[in-house]
Design a protein around this motif. Structure first.
Motif, PDB file in Angstrom:
ATOM      1  N   ALA A  83       0.842  -1.197   0.000  1.00  0.00           N
ATOM      2  CA  ALA A  83       0.000   0.000   0.000  1.00  0.00           C
ATOM      3  C   ALA A  83       0.878   1.249   0.000  1.00  0.00           C
ATOM      4  N   THR A  84       1.967   1.217   0.763  1.00  0.00           N
ATOM      5  CA  THR A  84       2.869   2.372   0.810  1.00  0.00           C
ATOM      6  C   THR A  84       3.539   2.583  -0.539  1.00  0.00           C
ATOM      7  N   LEU A  85       4.019   1.496  -1.132  1.00  0.00           N
ATOM      8  CA  LEU A  85       4.659   1.629  -2.441  1.00  0.00           C
ATOM      9  C   LEU A  85       3.686   2.188  -3.479  1.00  0.00           C
ATOM     10  N   ARG A  86       2.447   1.722  -3.425  1.00  0.00           N
ATOM     11  CA  ARG A  86       1.446   2.195  -4.395  1.00  0.00           C
ATOM     12  C   ARG A  86       1.065   3.650  -4.151  1.00  0.00           C
ATOM     13  N   SER A  87       1.306   4.146  -2.944  1.00  0.00           N
ATOM     14  CA  SER A  87       0.945   5.542  -2.662  1.00  0.00           C
ATOM     15  C   SER A  87       2.021   6.519  -3.148  1.00  0.00           C
ATOM     16  N   LEU A  88       3.181   6.002  -3.525  1.00  0.00           N
ATOM     17  CA  LEU A  88       4.259   6.869  -4.025  1.00  0.00           C
ATOM     18  C   LEU A  88       4.014   7.181  -5.502  1.00  0.00           C
ATOM     19  N   PRO A  89       4.608   8.276  -6.001  1.00  0.00           N
ATOM     20  CA  PRO A  89       4.410   8.601  -7.424  1.00  0.00           C
ATOM     21  C   PRO A  89       4.884   7.447  -8.314  1.00  0.00           C
ATOM     22  N   ALA A  90       4.025   7.026  -9.221  1.00  0.00           N
ATOM     23  CA  ALA A  90       4.310   5.857 -10.060  1.00  0.00           C
ATOM     24  C   ALA A  90       4.754   6.291 -11.453  1.00  0.00           C
ATOM     25  N   VAL A  91       5.612   5.493 -12.040  1.00  0.00           N
ATOM     26  CA  VAL A  91       5.967   5.689 -13.442  1.00  0.00           C
ATOM     27  C   VAL A  91       5.743   4.371 -14.174  1.00  0.00           C
ATOM     28  N   THR A  92       5.555   4.462 -15.490  1.00  0.00           N
ATOM     29  CA  THR A  92       5.371   3.284 -16.331  1.00  0.00           C
ATOM     30  C   THR A  92       6.390   3.338 -17.465  1.00  0.00           C
ATOM     31  N   HIS A  93       7.118   2.250 -17.647  1.00  0.00           N
ATOM     32  CA  HIS A  93       8.068   2.166 -18.753  1.00  0.00           C
ATOM     33  C   HIS A  93       7.780   0.922 -19.589  1.00  0.00           C
ATOM     34  N   ARG A  94       7.852   1.075 -20.906  1.00  0.00           N
ATOM     35  CA  ARG A  94       7.754  -0.069 -21.806  1.00  0.00           C
ATOM     36  C   ARG A  94       9.160  -0.618 -22.027  1.00  0.00           C
ATOM     37  N   VAL A  95       9.353  -1.859 -21.653  1.00  0.00           N
ATOM     38  CA  VAL A  95      10.692  -2.449 -21.640  1.00  0.00           C
ATOM     39  C   VAL A  95      10.681  -3.808 -22.344  1.00  0.00           C
ATOM     40  N   THR A  96      11.645  -4.006 -23.233  1.00  0.00           N
ATOM     41  CA  THR A  96      11.866  -5.321 -23.825  1.00  0.00           C
ATOM     42  C   THR A  96      12.845  -6.081 -22.946  1.00  0.00           C
ATOM     43  N   MET A  97      12.463  -7.256 -22.544  1.00  0.00           N
ATOM     44  CA  MET A  97      13.272  -8.074 -21.650  1.00  0.00           C
ATOM     45  C   MET A  97      13.666  -9.348 -22.393  1.00  0.00           C
ATOM     46  N   GLU A  98      14.884  -9.792 -22.197  1.00  0.00           N
ATOM     47  CA  GLU A  98      15.363 -11.001 -22.876  1.00  0.00           C
ATOM     48  C   GLU A  98      16.181 -11.811 -21.878  1.00  0.00           C
ATOM     49  N   CYS A  99      16.071 -13.127 -21.972  1.00  0.00           N
ATOM     50  CA  CYS A  99      16.875 -13.988 -21.108  1.00  0.00           C
ATOM     51  C   CYS A  99      18.310 -14.013 -21.624  1.00  0.00           C
ATOM     52  N   ALA A 100      19.270 -13.942 -20.701  1.00  0.00           N
ATOM     53  CA  ALA A 100      20.684 -13.990 -21.091  1.00  0.00           C
ATOM     54  C   ALA A 100      21.018 -15.294 -21.797  1.00  0.00           C
ATOM     55  N   GLY A 101      20.241 -16.338 -21.534  1.00  0.00           N
ATOM     56  CA  GLY A 101      20.508 -17.644 -22.148  1.00  0.00           C
ATOM     57  C   GLY A 101      19.830 -17.826 -23.497  1.00  0.00           C
ATOM     58  N   ASN A 102      19.194 -16.792 -24.000  1.00  0.00           N
ATOM     59  CA  ASN A 102      18.531 -16.930 -25.301  1.00  0.00           C
ATOM     60  C   ASN A 102      19.554 -17.339 -26.357  1.00  0.00           C
ATOM     61  N   GLY A 103      19.226 -18.365 -27.135  1.00  0.00           N
ATOM     62  CA  GLY A 103      20.134 -18.853 -28.174  1.00  0.00           C
ATOM     63  C   GLY A 103      21.046 -19.976 -27.717  1.00  0.00           C
ATOM     64  N   ARG A 104      20.985 -20.320 -26.430  1.00  0.00           N
ATOM     65  CA  ARG A 104      21.924 -21.320 -25.882  1.00  0.00           C
ATOM     66  C   ARG A 104      21.849 -22.669 -26.604  1.00  0.00           C
ATOM     67  N   ALA A 105      20.627 -23.141 -26.888  1.00  0.00           N
ATOM     68  CA  ALA A 105      20.476 -24.500 -27.436  1.00  0.00           C
ATOM     69  C   ALA A 105      20.977 -24.606 -28.874  1.00  0.00           C
ATOM     70  N   ARG A 106      21.294 -23.461 -29.500  1.00  0.00           N
ATOM     71  CA  ARG A 106      21.847 -23.520 -30.854  1.00  0.00           C
ATOM     72  C   ARG A 106      23.377 -23.596 -30.841  1.00  0.00           C
ATOM     73  N   LEU A 107      23.977 -23.496 -29.661  1.00  0.00           N
ATOM     74  CA  LEU A 107      25.442 -23.508 -29.575  1.00  0.00           C
ATOM     75  C   LEU A 107      25.987 -24.930 -29.708  1.00  0.00           C
ATOM     76  N   ALA A 108      27.200 -25.023 -30.254  1.00  0.00           N
ATOM     77  CA  ALA A 108      27.921 -26.295 -30.313  1.00  0.00           C
ATOM     78  C   ALA A 108      29.353 -26.038 -29.855  1.00  0.00           C
ATOM     79  N   PRO A 109      29.809 -26.695 -28.768  1.00  0.00           N
ATOM     80  CA  PRO A 109      29.008 -27.578 -27.915  1.00  0.00           C
ATOM     81  C   PRO A 109      27.960 -26.800 -27.122  1.00  0.00           C
ATOM     82  N   ARG A 110      26.897 -27.504 -26.736  1.00  0.00           N
ATOM     83  CA  ARG A 110      25.756 -26.887 -26.062  1.00  0.00           C
ATOM     84  C   ARG A 110      25.935 -26.910 -24.549  1.00  0.00           C
ATOM     85  N   PRO A 111      25.947 -25.746 -23.898  1.00  0.00           N
ATOM     86  CA  PRO A 111      25.942 -25.752 -22.432  1.00  0.00           C
ATOM     87  C   PRO A 111      24.610 -26.335 -21.942  1.00  0.00           C
TER      88      PRO A 111
END
Lengths: 376, 376
Positions: A83-111
């Motif tokens: 409730a306290t956090l929600r009472s503070l001034p809020a901002v909204t950001h549009r963010v693209t998020m990606e996993c650091a492991g994206n693409g891992r299964a295409r590697l050779a050798p594969r971790p």
């Protein structure tokens, strides 16, 4: 017979050259999930289509009995409820998020780890309180002695990894945590609704431009420290290493990537694409955590020649992906399509794999084989 | 070089004995996803955690330009938009849905397809119009000549499967389609919100008690026929066969299954579970499409002995899963936990695999290996 935790917590390893995806990797792939690539059509990823990676289990985390503490090298420790956090001034950001492991299964050798192909990405509107506001409220002073240098974030998810029992923890340098461009958020809403359980309900960190491991979910503790954090996820996992004994470099910001909506329609089992002859609109998204994407090139001849795609105008969302389009005149036969992003800092995508032992940041260009049918 | 669709659309096959999960199976596992088993804690599965299987691509399906037709052996064909459907009396049913392929990846030999382990399930509140109301409105008369015998449902998702280009289509016997216990729904809302894209936005069928293949998504045509439907998904896929040339039996209702929330905490990579000595609450859900679950038994000694679990009281949701609980006194060492459901018709779960060539309805009991740590 006594049980020892090491018995069920294997060390990191690389797959043998002929080793298919194993049952443990499959168990991760079945519970975590990527973005179905046709969902690149949405500016903001609809609920349930955004990629999800959960290190351990989704914890039981009741919003009405959740406290966030801010402590350590601060003058005034804080203990905040929702409730306290929600009472503070809020901002909204549009963010693209990606996993650091994206693409891992295409590697050779594969971790051997979560076996992502290319789909561990998503874009959301995150609403919350800027972290710098909370740090200022707690009286973090860069000039105090000994100086605050990092901020450690602790989530409520608990598990064991390579023999180390832990709550999930990651740190950020103070300058990043307290920065205002981009602003790090303590977020309580995703796309205008309370966070779903798998995205960190009731609170998570959002660090625009950084890979997903930094966006600590089920956030309950923020600790300002006067020395670098050396926890498992910081010093053992999430480092670029060539060998197991290499100290490595930390994984931080997202490397540039373009993804294409695979055109036409798919075969169920092979996911191979089928189009009919004629003009085909190729489109997709591109992003980078180092700065705006300034160019996307497309190849329709197996990476031999490249042509500039049309980029959507820059908008008010610098940390979200950017739409691109190109036109292709499909002729009967088989083709390989690809797209390659370049960001404002000159980073681009490689045509050969950027291998490392953890399988991080493999932004090798996506290749989309397409069969164009003959005229009937 | 002309392209032929058979070039990229392989026939069904079984994996070789030592063949790991391949890249095509992984691509399916990365885009489709199961229920993280800890989410069995929720009566109604939160958005994004319900299992999803998409045969082809999620189609572009604008709600404001969507028409559902009801035609074929009817007296008064209908063409309905979303506003009209929403103006009809609505009902809401809580339904547990499971993919017919759940358990496939545990079979030996393994049919090569979407590689589910045990997690392809979820429960939602579906709101819509009873199909029987639409069929009555269209004047379907069981007594007319030639008699209406089946109802065929066509979705907007388009692809190719084993060489056959198709829109996804499935049928139901007229008695099931027009039945009132359970009531089949043409649903436009899931958990009180418009359907998400991956669950069939803007319209889907919901067939309580049947495996997921019957719940046609992105529904746009309902066709009443005077002969059995022989389309690909009815006569080729979704049949219990022992050999490729076996005509097989159709896959219809959900076989009973109990799943346990894996206790304790997991290892990241192996997903193996760790508990500490002492009392551990075991809990989960159980369901069947043949009728209510009337018993769940639990074993904590690798299927040697079984004990009755406590079942939550029957409630007003006969087509949703039922919660169960049991107590376990954990002692140091390794253990295998399992649970087994029995329904009102006497169906129960096997202790050896019910193999068929499509990998359907493998309701072999779940086995949860657990390490109990020694006292420190």
């Amino acid at each position: 017979m006594d049980g020892r935790i090491g018995d069920i917590s294997p060390p990191g390893r690389l797959a043998e050259p002929t080793e298919g995806i194993g049952m443990a990797e499959l168990a991760l792939a079945a519970r975590n999930h990527g973005l179905p690539l046709e969902a690149l059509r949405y500016d903001v990823t609809p609920p349930g289509l955004h990629y999800v990676l959960i290190h351990y289990d989704i914890p039981t985390a009741p919003a009405d009995d959740w406290w966030l503490t801010v402590s350590g090298r601060v003058r005034a420790p804080l203990m905040l409820d929702l409730a306290t956090l929600r009472s503070l001034p809020a901002v909204t950001h549009r963010v693209t998020m990606e996993c650091a492991g994206n693409g891992r299964a295409r590697l050779a050798p594969r971790p051997v780890s979560q076996p992502w192909l290319v789909e561990a990405v998503g874009t959301a509107e995150w609403t919350g309180v800027p972290l710098r506001v909370l740090l200022a409220e707690a009286g973090v002073e860069p000039g105090s002695e000994p100086a605050a240098v990092e901020v450690v974030f602790t989530g409520a998810d608990h598990g064991v990894e390579r023999g180390v029992e832990q709550d999930y923890q990651r740190s950020l340098p103070l300058a990043v945590a307290a920065g205002d461009d981009p602003e790090v958020l303590v977020a309580y809403a995703m796309n205008g609704l309370p966070l779903p359980p798998q995205h960190g309900h009731p609170l998570r960190l959002v660090v625009p431009g950084w890979y997903g491991m930094a966006h600590v979910k089920w956030l309950r503790e923020i600790t300002v420290t006067d020395r670098p954090f050396t926890g498992f996820q910081q010093e053992v996992a999430y480092r670029y290493r060539q060998r197991a004994d290499d100290p490595g470099r930390p994984v931080t910001r997202i490397a540039p990537r373009a993804l294409m909506i695979p055109p036409g329609f798919p075969d169920f089992m092979s996911r191979a694409r089928v189009v009919r002859p004629g003009r085909v609109l190729l489109e997709g998204r591109a992003w980078s955590g180092h700065g705006p994407v300034i160019g996307v090139e497309v190849s329709t001849d197996d990476d031999r020649t490249w042509h500039a795609a049309a980029l959507a105008p820059a908008d008010e969302h610098p940390w979200a992906w950017r739409r691109w389009q190109a036109s292709w005149s499909a002729t009967p036969g088989t083709h390989v399509l690809s797209a390659r992003a370049t960001d404002a800092e000159g980073n681009t995508q490689p045509l050969s794999q950027p291998w490392n032992r953890g399988g991080f940041a493999n932004n090798l260009v996506q290749r989309v084989p397409v069969l164009c049918l003959g005229d009937d």
